[in-house]
Write a protein that holds these residues in place. Structure first.
Motif, PDB file in Angstrom:
ATOM      1  N   ASP A   1       0.412  -1.396   0.421  1.00 13.52           N
ATOM      2  CA  ASP A   1      -0.015   0.024  -0.219  1.00 13.52           C
ATOM      3  C   ASP A   1       0.566   1.364  -0.542  1.00 13.52           C
TER       4      ASP A   1
ATOM      5  N   GLU B   1      -5.917   0.266   5.525  1.00 13.79           N
ATOM      6  CA  GLU B   1      -5.500  -0.937   5.925  1.00 13.79           C
ATOM      7  C   GLU B   1      -6.501  -0.838   6.871  1.00 13.79           C
TER       8      GLU B   1
ATOM      9  N   ARG C   1       2.938  -1.865   4.864  1.00 17.65           N
ATOM     10  CA  ARG C   1       2.428  -0.102   3.971  1.00 17.65           C
ATOM     11  C   ARG C   1       3.489   0.801   3.546  1.00 17.65           C
TER      12      ARG C   1
END
Length: 334
Positions: free
Chosen positions: A44, A52, A68
């Motif tokens: 991400d 998330e 992430r």
């Protein structure tokens, strides 16, 4: 099939930015694959939406990993990080966060092709292209490639002038081949083509005659960036591939030059058509840059029927029904 711990690990990579409303299908289609030794990675790019929390429900699956970025590093750097820093598989396949796999055996079938045939570094399944309302806009035809399990990669390379290019939708690649050709090392938005067409110059290509991947068309996933400089850079991709091809096949320099000019002109045609609808300032800038860098191809573009119809139809665009506009775009794209 062998047990999971004796089979090569396959990484399914899903890159994401603000796709909380669409990414579930991509993840679930990956986790539904029946291949017993895989990892599913969501990389991400610092989404500001609820991504998330949406993906958290998959954290109990030992095959799933969520990575992430602390800041948005850009689309291609996110692909690069997911590929070379996060994933561990000997083989790789990619799913856009707004698309999904449609056949649970895609990875198993692709790895079966690899196991049965020597010198396979890339395998393709067929794609579908649907609207957000799930209307089928296009199915990749079986002819010519998918009627035969294995093709010589150099034949696929040159035949692409007739058939069009093969992307990363329903595509499995060998990691070592990606590393060998420097896949994703440059910022080309068409990095999939850069990798695929370098890899196949040194290997056979496998094909699975099934519809394996669904690409969803919507306003935010246009295949061409609305930026003149990025589009010009995407033309450099074909220069780069052609230079690599000459290093492999110096005796076919003329055929490679024809390949390069064909796809630069193709990209110019589609890029012009995309920009004139989305951003006329960028359209004019792109046109000037193409004229300066590729004067001969620019003349072919402006003298062709695609350019004339594009310019003539543009003032009347609002009067053309959306379905008809879609058919025109598909026809122009070939």
């Amino acid at each position: 099939m062998e047990s999971g711990n004796t089979l090569p690990l396959v990484s399914i990579i899903i890159t994401s930015f603000n796709r909380a409303g669409m990414i579930t299908k991509a993840i679930e289609s990956a986790l539904m694959q029946d291949y017993p030794n895989l990892e599913v990675i969501v990389s991400d790019n610092c989404s500001s939406d609820d991504t998330e929390n949406v993906v958290a429900k998959y954290s109990n699956d030992i095959r799933f990993r969520f990575s992430r970025n602390s800041e948005n590093i850009g689309m291609i750097p996110n692909f690069r990080k997911a590929t070379y820093e996060v994933s561990k598989g000997e083989y790789l396949t990619y799913i856009s966060s707004d698309d999904f796999l449609t056949d649970k055996s895609f990875v198993s079938d692709a790895m079966g092709v690899v196991a049965r045939n020597p010198n396979i570094e890339i395998v393709h399944g067929r794609m579908s292209f649907n609207s957000t309302r799930n209307n089928v806009l296009w199915n990749m035809p079986a002819e010519p490639y998918f009627l035969k399990e294995v093709w010589d990669g150099q034949d696929v390379f040159f035949k692409s002038i007739e058939t069009g290019l093969l992307s990363w939708g329903a595509c499995l690649l060998k990691r070592s081949a990606m590393e060998r050709v420097g896949g994703l090392k440059k910022e080309y938005h068409n990095a999939d083509l850069d990798a695929n067409y370098k890899i196949m110059l040194n290997s056979n290509v496998g094909f699975i005659n099934k519809l394996c991947y669904m690409q969803i068309g919507h306003t935010e996933n246009n295949g061409f960036p609305a930026n003149a400089d990025k589009l010009i850079f995407s033309l450099e991709c074909f220069e780069d591939v052609a230079n690599y091809a000459v290093s492999v096949l110096p005796e076919k320099r003329n055929a490679i030059e024809n390949w390069k000019e064909h796809f630069i002109l193709y990209t110019v045609n589609i890029g012009m058509h995309s920009l004139i609808e989305r951003d006329k300032v960028q359209y004019r800038l792109f046109k000037q840059k193409v004229k300066s860098l590729y004067p001969d191809l620019y003349k072919q573009h402006t003298s062709g029927w695609i350019f004339r119809k594009m310019v003539l139809l543009q003032p009347f665009k609002s009067l053309i029904p959306p379905k008809v506009r879609t058919k025109i775009r598909k026809f122009i794209a070939g």
